[in-house]
Scaffold this motif. Structure first.
Motif, PDB file in Angstrom:
ATOM      1  N   ALA A 244       0.660  -1.411   0.055  1.00 31.29           N
ATOM      2  CA  ALA A 244       0.120   0.061  -0.247  1.00 31.29           C
ATOM      3  C   ALA A 244       0.791   1.227   0.061  1.00 31.29           C
ATOM      4  CB  ALA A 244      -0.944  -0.098   1.159  1.00 31.29           C
ATOM      5  N   ILE A 245       1.355   1.517  -1.083  1.00 27.73           N
ATOM      6  CA  ILE A 245       2.551   2.391  -1.301  1.00 27.73           C
ATOM      7  C   ILE A 245       1.755   3.879  -1.247  1.00 27.73           C
ATOM      8  CG2 ILE A 245       4.268   1.439  -2.266  1.00 27.73           C
ATOM      9  CD1 ILE A 245       3.487   2.085  -5.022  1.00 27.73           C
ATOM     10  N   HIS A 246       0.374   3.925  -1.490  1.00 25.98           N
ATOM     11  CA  HIS A 246      -0.352   5.100  -1.645  1.00 25.98           C
ATOM     12  C   HIS A 246      -1.255   5.293  -0.311  1.00 25.98           C
ATOM     13  CE1 HIS A 246       0.772   4.791  -5.713  1.00 25.98           C
ATOM     14  NE2 HIS A 246       0.877   6.112  -5.774  1.00 25.98           N
ATOM     15  N   GLY A 247      -0.800   4.716   0.756  1.00 24.01           N
ATOM     16  CA  GLY A 247      -1.616   4.721   2.107  1.00 24.01           C
ATOM     17  C   GLY A 247      -2.724   3.574   2.214  1.00 24.01           C
ATOM     18  N   PRO A 248      -3.404   3.916   3.504  1.00 17.94           N
ATOM     19  CA  PRO A 248      -4.243   2.809   3.871  1.00 17.94           C
ATOM     20  C   PRO A 248      -5.578   2.825   3.188  1.00 17.94           C
ATOM     21  CG  PRO A 248      -4.174   4.355   5.643  1.00 17.94           C
ATOM     22  CD  PRO A 248      -2.987   4.572   4.466  1.00 17.94           C
ATOM     23  N   LEU A 249      -6.392   2.063   3.318  1.00 17.65           N
ATOM     24  CA  LEU A 249      -8.027   2.250   2.704  1.00 17.65           C
ATOM     25  C   LEU A 249      -8.686   3.328   3.276  1.00 17.65           C
ATOM     26  CD1 LEU A 249      -9.765   0.581   0.583  1.00 17.65           C
ATOM     27  CD2 LEU A 249     -10.775  -0.486   2.709  1.00 17.65           C
ATOM     28  N   PRO A 250      -9.239   4.020   2.553  1.00 17.06           N
ATOM     29  CA  PRO A 250     -10.133   5.247   3.187  1.00 17.06           C
ATOM     30  C   PRO A 250     -11.071   4.667   4.076  1.00 17.06           C
ATOM     31  CG  PRO A 250      -9.621   5.617   0.660  1.00 17.06           C
ATOM     32  CD  PRO A 250      -9.244   4.270   0.998  1.00 17.06           C
ATOM     33  N   GLN A 251     -11.455   5.531   5.093  1.00 18.29           N
ATOM     34  CA  GLN A 251     -12.660   4.970   5.775  1.00 18.29           C
ATOM     35  C   GLN A 251     -13.894   5.781   5.401  1.00 18.29           C
ATOM     36  OE1 GLN A 251     -12.545   2.658   8.668  1.00 18.29           O
ATOM     37  NE2 GLN A 251     -10.740   2.425   7.225  1.00 18.29           N
ATOM     38  N   ILE A 252     -15.132   5.457   5.883  1.00 16.83           N
ATOM     39  CA  ILE A 252     -16.224   6.041   5.642  1.00 16.83           C
ATOM     40  C   ILE A 252     -16.224   7.480   6.294  1.00 16.83           C
ATOM     41  CG2 ILE A 252     -18.722   5.931   5.835  1.00 16.83           C
ATOM     42  CD1 ILE A 252     -18.312   2.992   6.543  1.00 16.83           C
ATOM     43  N   PRO A 253     -16.579   8.352   5.186  1.00 18.15           N
ATOM     44  CA  PRO A 253     -16.600  10.050   5.574  1.00 18.15           C
ATOM     45  C   PRO A 253     -17.658  10.025   6.769  1.00 18.15           C
ATOM     46  CG  PRO A 253     -16.389   9.693   3.290  1.00 18.15           C
ATOM     47  CD  PRO A 253     -16.790   8.241   3.852  1.00 18.15           C
ATOM     48  N   ALA A 254     -17.127  11.083   7.802  1.00 17.50           N
ATOM     49  CA  ALA A 254     -17.905  11.383   8.708  1.00 17.50           C
ATOM     50  C   ALA A 254     -19.142  11.808   8.367  1.00 17.50           C
ATOM     51  CB  ALA A 254     -17.428  12.422   9.590  1.00 17.50           C
ATOM     52  N   GLY A 255     -20.375  11.391   9.032  1.00 13.96           N
ATOM     53  CA  GLY A 255     -21.692  11.740   8.605  1.00 13.96           C
ATOM     54  C   GLY A 255     -22.325  11.038   7.726  1.00 13.96           C
TER      55      GLY A 255
ATOM     56  N   PHE B 123     -12.137  -8.409   3.218  1.00 13.22           N
ATOM     57  CA  PHE B 123     -11.156  -7.514   3.793  1.00 13.22           C
ATOM     58  C   PHE B 123     -11.473  -6.199   3.739  1.00 13.22           C
ATOM     59  CE2 PHE B 123      -8.165  -4.148   2.108  1.00 13.22           C
ATOM     60  CZ  PHE B 123      -7.247  -3.969   3.177  1.00 13.22           C
ATOM     61  N   VAL B 124     -12.271  -5.503   2.919  1.00 11.00           N
ATOM     62  CA  VAL B 124     -12.972  -4.490   2.602  1.00 11.00           C
ATOM     63  C   VAL B 124     -13.898  -4.075   3.981  1.00 11.00           C
ATOM     64  CG1 VAL B 124     -14.201  -2.486   1.499  1.00 11.00           C
ATOM     65  CG2 VAL B 124     -12.533  -3.927   0.223  1.00 11.00           C
TER      66      VAL B 124
ATOM     67  N   THR C 163     -14.953   6.747  -3.710  1.00  9.06           N
ATOM     68  CA  THR C 163     -14.251   6.640  -2.657  1.00  9.06           C
ATOM     69  C   THR C 163     -13.495   5.447  -2.697  1.00  9.06           C
ATOM     70  OG1 THR C 163     -15.984   7.812  -1.416  1.00  9.06           O
ATOM     71  CG2 THR C 163     -14.207   6.637  -0.135  1.00  9.06           C
ATOM     72  N   TRP C 164     -14.017   4.291  -3.150  1.00  7.94           N
ATOM     73  CA  TRP C 164     -13.299   2.988  -3.129  1.00  7.94           C
ATOM     74  C   TRP C 164     -13.591   2.426  -4.656  1.00  7.94           C
ATOM     75  CZ3 TRP C 164     -16.879   4.126   0.483  1.00  7.94           C
ATOM     76  CH2 TRP C 164     -16.571   4.225   1.849  1.00  7.94           C
TER      77      TRP C 164
ATOM     78  N   GLN D  74      -4.244  -4.031  -1.655  1.00  6.19           N
ATOM     79  CA  GLN D  74      -4.919  -2.920  -1.332  1.00  6.19           C
ATOM     80  C   GLN D  74      -3.767  -1.817  -1.687  1.00  6.19           C
ATOM     81  OE1 GLN D  74      -4.336  -1.158   2.193  1.00  6.19           O
ATOM     82  NE2 GLN D  74      -4.987   0.729   0.982  1.00  6.19           N
ATOM     83  N   ASP D  75      -4.182  -0.735  -2.306  1.00  2.00           N
ATOM     84  CA  ASP D  75      -3.206   0.479  -2.382  1.00  2.00           C
ATOM     85  C   ASP D  75      -3.912   1.608  -2.518  1.00  2.00           C
ATOM     86  OD1 ASP D  75      -1.161   2.106  -2.552  1.00  2.00           O
ATOM     87  OD2 ASP D  75      -0.319   1.029  -4.718  1.00  2.00           O
ATOM     88  N   GLY D  76      -3.874   2.435  -1.276  1.00  6.26           N
ATOM     89  CA  GLY D  76      -4.818   3.479  -1.190  1.00  6.26           C
ATOM     90  C   GLY D  76      -6.177   3.258  -1.463  1.00  6.26           C
ATOM     91  N   LYS D  77      -6.846   3.772  -2.288  1.00  7.73           N
ATOM     92  CA  LYS D  77      -8.449   3.588  -2.446  1.00  7.73           C
ATOM     93  C   LYS D  77      -8.755   2.190  -3.333  1.00  7.73           C
ATOM     94  CE  LYS D  77     -10.273   6.045  -6.035  1.00  7.73           C
ATOM     95  NZ  LYS D  77     -11.345   7.379  -6.565  1.00  7.73           N
ATOM     96  N   PHE D  78      -7.749   1.920  -4.084  1.00  4.79           N
ATOM     97  CA  PHE D  78      -7.863   0.733  -5.038  1.00  4.79           C
ATOM     98  C   PHE D  78      -7.614  -0.666  -4.253  1.00  4.79           C
ATOM     99  CE2 PHE D  78      -6.346   4.318  -7.535  1.00  4.79           C
ATOM    100  CZ  PHE D  78      -7.641   4.349  -8.248  1.00  4.79           C
ATOM    101  N   VAL D  79      -8.651  -1.716  -4.596  1.00  4.72           N
ATOM    102  CA  VAL D  79      -8.339  -2.887  -4.004  1.00  4.72           C
ATOM    103  C   VAL D  79      -8.449  -3.987  -5.292  1.00  4.72           C
ATOM    104  CG1 VAL D  79      -9.243  -4.704  -2.418  1.00  4.72           C
ATOM    105  CG2 VAL D  79      -9.177  -2.546  -1.682  1.00  4.72           C
ATOM    106  N   THR D  80      -7.597  -4.430  -5.548  1.00  4.45           N
ATOM    107  CA  THR D  80      -7.479  -5.455  -6.777  1.00  4.45           C
ATOM    108  C   THR D  80      -7.513  -6.651  -6.326  1.00  4.45           C
ATOM    109  OG1 THR D  80      -5.286  -4.841  -7.118  1.00  4.45           O
ATOM    110  CG2 THR D  80      -6.645  -3.658  -8.444  1.00  4.45           C
TER     111      THR D  80
END
Length: 229
Positions: free
Chosen positions: A9-20, A188-189, A119-120, A169-175
């Protein structure tokens, strides 16, 4: 113990659900020649009541004409790529139909716009070839079906392809790898957006043995291109 996520995941973790945000839309791309389990396996996971996420699943395509899977099951899209509402998840399956899909530049640009806005973005099997063709995962880590690994690679020579991974998983992308691997990636997601315990409950309820090690596809050694040296 968490699923083994690998170190890709060189572009960071999986984004979380936005607040609200309390409800989510998942748009699953379909086309003639999509693989049935590529789509319906993950949809069973995302639509499960155990994880308590409010995910509306819709099918999108280039038109509203019914699409027939390789396994001869026909699905009618709810929306076109152009008219669908904003999608939180954008899902791209594989199947023999991907081989012709990537030759239509208009469709590739529509897919690119949807994948970029989501987002994903998730792919199963040779759906990674469609995503790679858009250029959005240039420089990202990704994987695909071990049986036909070289074809998606040819669509994205600047992607960091991980040969032996079950999913990446790499950033928002899961292949994910081939066919049933999409279920593993979907679990996993769910584990990332809820908890590992919840993901295990979903796997148990659907009576599925989850391949939790993202770095090791048990089918990789069956094919020359992805086999261990």
């Amino acid at each position: 113990m968490s699923p083994t996520k690998g170190s890709h995941a060189i572009h960071g973790p999986l984004p979380q659900i936005p607040a609200g945000v309390t409800s989510l839309k998942l748009g699953a791309l379909i086309f003639d020649g999509f693989d049935l389990l590529d789509v319906m396996g993950p949809m069973r996971v995302f639509g499960d009541e155990f994880h308590k996420l409010d995910i509306e699943i819709i099918f999108v395509s280039h038109s509203l004409e019914p699409c027939t899977s390789t396994q001869q099951v026909t699905v009618t899209p709810h929306h076109t790529l152009e008219t669908a509402p904003k999608l939180d998840f954008f899902f791209i399956p594989g199947g023999i139909g991907t081989r012709t899909y990537i030759n239509n530049e208009k469709l590739i640009q529509q897919v690119k716009a949807r994948a970029e806005a989501a987002t994903w973005t998730l792919t199963v099997c040779t759906g990674a070839g469609i995503l790679a063709k858009t250029g959005l995962i240039d420089g990202y880590s990704a994987t695909t079906n071990k049986a036909v690994f070289e074809w998606p690679v040819s669509q994205g020579p600047n992607v960091k392809w991980i040969k032996r991974a079950r999913w990446v998983q790499d950033g928002k992308f899961v292949t994910s790898s081939g066919v049933s691997a999409g279920i593993d990636a979907a679990l996993f997601v769910i584990s990332e957006l809820t908890s590992l315990e919840v993901a295990h409950k979903v796997a148990t309820y659907i009576e599925y043995t989850w391949h939790e090690n993202a770095d090791e596809d048990p089918f990789a050694d069956k094919y020359p291109y992805t086999a261990s040296p």
